[in-house]
Write a protein that holds these residues in place. Structure first.
Motif, mmCIF file in Angstrom:
data_model
loop_
_atom_site.group_PDB
_atom_site.id
_atom_site.type_symbol
_atom_site.label_atom_id
_atom_site.label_comp_id
_atom_site.label_asym_id
_atom_site.label_seq_id
_atom_site.Cartn_x
_atom_site.Cartn_y
_atom_site.Cartn_z
ATOM 1 N N ARG A 120 0.831 -1.206 0.000
ATOM 2 C CA ARG A 120 0.000 0.000 0.000
ATOM 3 C C ARG A 120 0.869 1.262 0.000
ATOM 4 N NH1 ARG A 120 -0.762 -2.669 5.100
ATOM 5 N NH2 ARG A 120 0.526 -1.646 6.692
ATOM 6 N N ALA A 121 2.042 1.190 0.622
ATOM 7 C CA ALA A 121 2.936 2.352 0.648
ATOM 8 C C ALA A 121 3.511 2.618 -0.737
ATOM 9 C CB ALA A 121 4.053 2.141 1.654
ATOM 10 N N ALA A 122 3.905 1.556 -1.427
ATOM 11 C CA ALA A 122 4.412 1.720 -2.792
ATOM 12 C C ALA A 122 3.322 2.276 -3.705
ATOM 13 C CB ALA A 122 4.928 0.384 -3.316
ATOM 14 N N ALA A 123 2.085 1.796 -3.509
ATOM 15 C CA ALA A 123 0.969 2.295 -4.315
ATOM 16 C C ALA A 123 0.710 3.772 -4.021
ATOM 17 C CB ALA A 123 -0.283 1.470 -4.030
ATOM 18 N N ALA A 124 0.846 4.172 -2.768
ATOM 19 C CA ALA A 124 0.628 5.575 -2.404
ATOM 20 C C ALA A 124 1.681 6.473 -3.034
ATOM 21 C CB ALA A 124 0.631 5.725 -0.886
ATOM 22 N N VAL A 125 2.923 6.007 -3.065
ATOM 23 C CA VAL A 125 3.999 6.780 -3.685
ATOM 24 C C VAL A 125 3.758 6.904 -5.184
ATOM 25 C CG1 VAL A 125 6.445 6.645 -4.338
ATOM 26 C CG2 VAL A 125 5.763 6.376 -1.944
ATOM 27 N N ALA A 126 3.347 5.815 -5.827
ATOM 28 C CA ALA A 126 3.074 5.857 -7.262
ATOM 29 C C ALA A 126 1.917 6.814 -7.574
ATOM 30 C CB ALA A 126 2.765 4.452 -7.782
ATOM 31 N N ALA A 127 0.897 6.795 -6.726
ATOM 32 C CA ALA A 127 -0.262 7.661 -6.958
ATOM 33 C C ALA A 127 0.087 9.136 -6.772
ATOM 34 C CB ALA A 127 -1.401 7.269 -6.026
ATOM 35 N N ASN A 129 3.189 10.352 -6.962
ATOM 36 C CA ASN A 129 4.407 10.681 -7.723
ATOM 37 C C ASN A 129 5.411 11.418 -6.841
ATOM 38 O OD1 ASN A 129 6.211 10.820 -9.801
ATOM 39 N ND2 ASN A 129 5.101 12.344 -11.007
ATOM 40 N N ALA A 130 5.520 10.934 -5.584
ATOM 41 C CA ALA A 130 6.436 11.564 -4.635
ATOM 42 C C ALA A 130 6.852 10.546 -3.588
ATOM 43 C CB ALA A 130 5.771 12.762 -3.962
ATOM 44 N N VAL A 131 8.155 10.482 -3.328
ATOM 45 C CA VAL A 131 8.659 9.596 -2.275
ATOM 46 C C VAL A 131 8.741 10.410 -0.996
ATOM 47 C CG1 VAL A 131 10.522 8.091 -1.522
ATOM 48 C CG2 VAL A 131 9.961 8.241 -3.938
ATOM 49 N N SER A 132 7.732 10.278 -0.178
ATOM 50 C CA SER A 132 7.648 11.046 1.059
ATOM 51 C C SER A 132 7.002 10.187 2.133
ATOM 52 C CB SER A 132 6.805 12.308 0.831
ATOM 53 O OG SER A 132 6.411 12.875 2.061
ATOM 54 N N PRO A 133 7.580 10.146 3.334
ATOM 55 C CA PRO A 133 6.957 9.383 4.415
ATOM 56 C C PRO A 133 5.518 9.829 4.693
ATOM 57 C CG PRO A 133 9.182 10.016 5.024
ATOM 58 C CD PRO A 133 8.862 10.732 3.744
ATOM 59 N N GLU A 134 5.248 11.120 4.486
ATOM 60 C CA GLU A 134 3.901 11.633 4.747
ATOM 61 C C GLU A 134 2.876 11.002 3.815
ATOM 62 O OE1 GLU A 134 6.818 13.906 6.626
ATOM 63 O OE2 GLU A 134 6.632 13.580 4.454
ATOM 64 N N VAL A 135 3.267 10.726 2.594
ATOM 65 C CA VAL A 135 2.370 10.102 1.620
ATOM 66 C C VAL A 135 1.926 8.725 2.088
ATOM 67 C CG1 VAL A 135 2.298 9.079 -0.694
ATOM 68 C CG2 VAL A 135 3.219 11.377 -0.380
ATOM 69 N N ALA A 136 2.821 8.024 2.775
ATOM 70 C CA ALA A 136 2.559 6.636 3.160
ATOM 71 C C ALA A 136 1.948 6.483 4.547
ATOM 72 C CB ALA A 136 3.854 5.829 3.084
ATOM 73 N N GLY A 137 1.701 7.557 5.247
ATOM 74 C CA GLY A 137 1.110 7.458 6.579
ATOM 75 C C GLY A 137 2.000 6.690 7.541
ATOM 76 N N GLU A 138 1.431 5.757 8.295
ATOM 77 C CA GLU A 138 2.205 4.992 9.276
ATOM 78 C C GLU A 138 3.329 4.190 8.633
ATOM 79 O OE1 GLU A 138 -0.136 2.564 11.836
ATOM 80 O OE2 GLU A 138 -1.265 4.242 12.676
ATOM 81 N N ASP A 139 3.142 3.799 7.380
ATOM 82 C CA ASP A 139 4.179 3.023 6.700
ATOM 83 C C ASP A 139 5.416 3.861 6.397
ATOM 84 O OD1 ASP A 139 2.696 0.651 6.664
ATOM 85 O OD2 ASP A 139 1.692 1.205 4.793
ATOM 86 N N SER A 145 16.417 7.144 5.245
ATOM 87 C CA SER A 145 16.678 8.584 5.142
ATOM 88 C C SER A 145 17.168 8.975 3.752
ATOM 89 C CB SER A 145 17.710 9.020 6.190
ATOM 90 O OG SER A 145 18.908 8.277 6.031
ATOM 91 N N GLU A 146 17.749 8.007 3.013
ATOM 92 C CA GLU A 146 18.277 8.305 1.685
ATOM 93 C C GLU A 146 17.733 7.349 0.639
ATOM 94 O OE1 GLU A 146 22.440 9.935 1.042
ATOM 95 O OE2 GLU A 146 22.719 8.665 2.808
ATOM 96 N N PHE A 180 8.553 4.437 -11.285
ATOM 97 C CA PHE A 180 9.977 4.291 -10.993
ATOM 98 C C PHE A 180 10.275 4.730 -9.561
ATOM 99 C CE2 PHE A 180 14.437 5.867 -11.156
ATOM 100 C CZ PHE A 180 15.047 4.627 -11.329
ATOM 101 N N LYS A 181 9.634 5.788 -9.111
ATOM 102 C CA LYS A 181 9.822 6.218 -7.720
ATOM 103 C C LYS A 181 9.388 5.108 -6.755
ATOM 104 C CE LYS A 181 9.385 11.252 -8.264
ATOM 105 N NZ LYS A 181 9.243 11.381 -9.713
ATOM 106 N N ALA A 182 8.260 4.453 -7.051
ATOM 107 C CA ALA A 182 7.790 3.351 -6.204
ATOM 108 C C ALA A 182 8.757 2.172 -6.253
ATOM 109 C CB ALA A 182 6.394 2.912 -6.641
ATOM 110 N N GLN A 183 9.344 1.931 -7.419
ATOM 111 C CA GLN A 183 10.321 0.850 -7.555
ATOM 112 C C GLN A 183 11.563 1.123 -6.711
ATOM 113 O OE1 GLN A 183 10.043 -1.996 -9.100
ATOM 114 N NE2 GLN A 183 12.133 -2.747 -9.378
#
Length: 258
Positions: A120-127, A129-139, A145-146, A180-183
């Motif tokens: 679900r976290a990878a799907a949230a990042v893909a949706a 289009n941003a790699v951010s902890p906030e996008v993924a909630g608890e995940d 960090s990098e 690609f970001k999700a990958q």
């Protein structure tokens, strides 16, 4: 007949191959998920590496970070297998292809890392289009960090793979850069999952796109820990359609089953 070959075309008996692998800190086996040869090879390799190193650790793409506690409880015998499987979201082919690895680890007392980011976290990042902890909630707690996005080769190989997929697949509805970001997120989280165990030898089973050419997980890991000796193993059957120039680069060791 089973044997191994180096990427310099040196063939060897399995015993010699296993001894060579003992010189590496992390050994990746890049599988085709539906390959019987690959799954048999993984079990043989885990068995033989564990014989030589009782401190070995097994890492699996096939379990996600948030089920680590359930996996640990099962390995320690505090919950039964049926309860573990109810909680851990095993892959459909778990019984046939991955259970033997987990059971061997359980018998030998080896830790098993549930390495992958929750889907679900990878799907949230893909949706997003941003790699951010906030996008993924608890995940987001599983995000390192990098993230290293600087491999043009990996990007190009990923784009080519996505473009070659049938248009009916759900992935085709996303922007390829978002995918690609999700990958990269998956690779980075799987690399980070190894951090507590980097003083021990690790055997990591993953889909081969995550480890081919020392890209994916090995790339993320090596960028953070350049001192690590990392080996990639792949089955000879995965080389059949590759251009000749790629065959010597895809892995350090080729598993051959004739």
């Amino acid at each position: 007949m089973k044997y191994m070959m180096t990427n310099r075309a040196m063939t060897m008996h399995l015993e010699e191959g296993f001894e060579m692998l003992m010189g590496y800190d992390v050994v990746f086996f890049g599988e085709e998920h539906d390959s019987r040869i690959a799954h048999e090879a993984e079990l043989i390799m885990l068995t033989e590496l564990a014989k030589r190193d009782s401190n070995l650790v097994l890492a699996l793409e096939m379990f996600e970070r948030d089920v680590q506690g359930f996996l640990d409880s099962y390995l320690q015998g505090t919950i039964p297998e049926d309860r573990f499987l109810d909680l851990a979201r095993p892959w459909q082919n778990y019984e046939r292809d991955y259970r033997p690895l987990v059971e061997l680890a359980k018998t030998r007392g080896l830790p098993v890392i549930a390495a992958n980011v929750p889907r679900r976290a990878a799907a949230a990042v893909a949706a997003a289009n941003a790699v951010s902890p906030e996008v993924a909630g608890e995940d987001g707690r599983y995000f390192p960090s990098e993230f290293h996005f600087d491999s043009e080769e990996y990007h190009d190989r990923f784009v080519a793979q996505v473009e070659g997929m049938p248009h009916s697949l759900p992935m085709k509805g996303f922007d390829v850069e978002a995918l690609f970001k999700a990958q990269v997120l998956k690779d980075a989280v799987m690399a980070a999952s190894l951090e507590p165990f980097l003083g021990r030898r690790i055997f990591f089973c993953c889909g081969r796109f995550h480890s081919d050419f020392h890209l994916g997980i090995p790339y993320q890991l090596a960028r953070n820990h350049p001192e690590l000796k990392i080996a990639v193993v792949v089955c000879a059957e995965s080389l059949m359609e590759l251009p000749m120039q790629d065959c010597s680069r895809i892995a350090d060791f080729i598993w051959i089953d004739e």
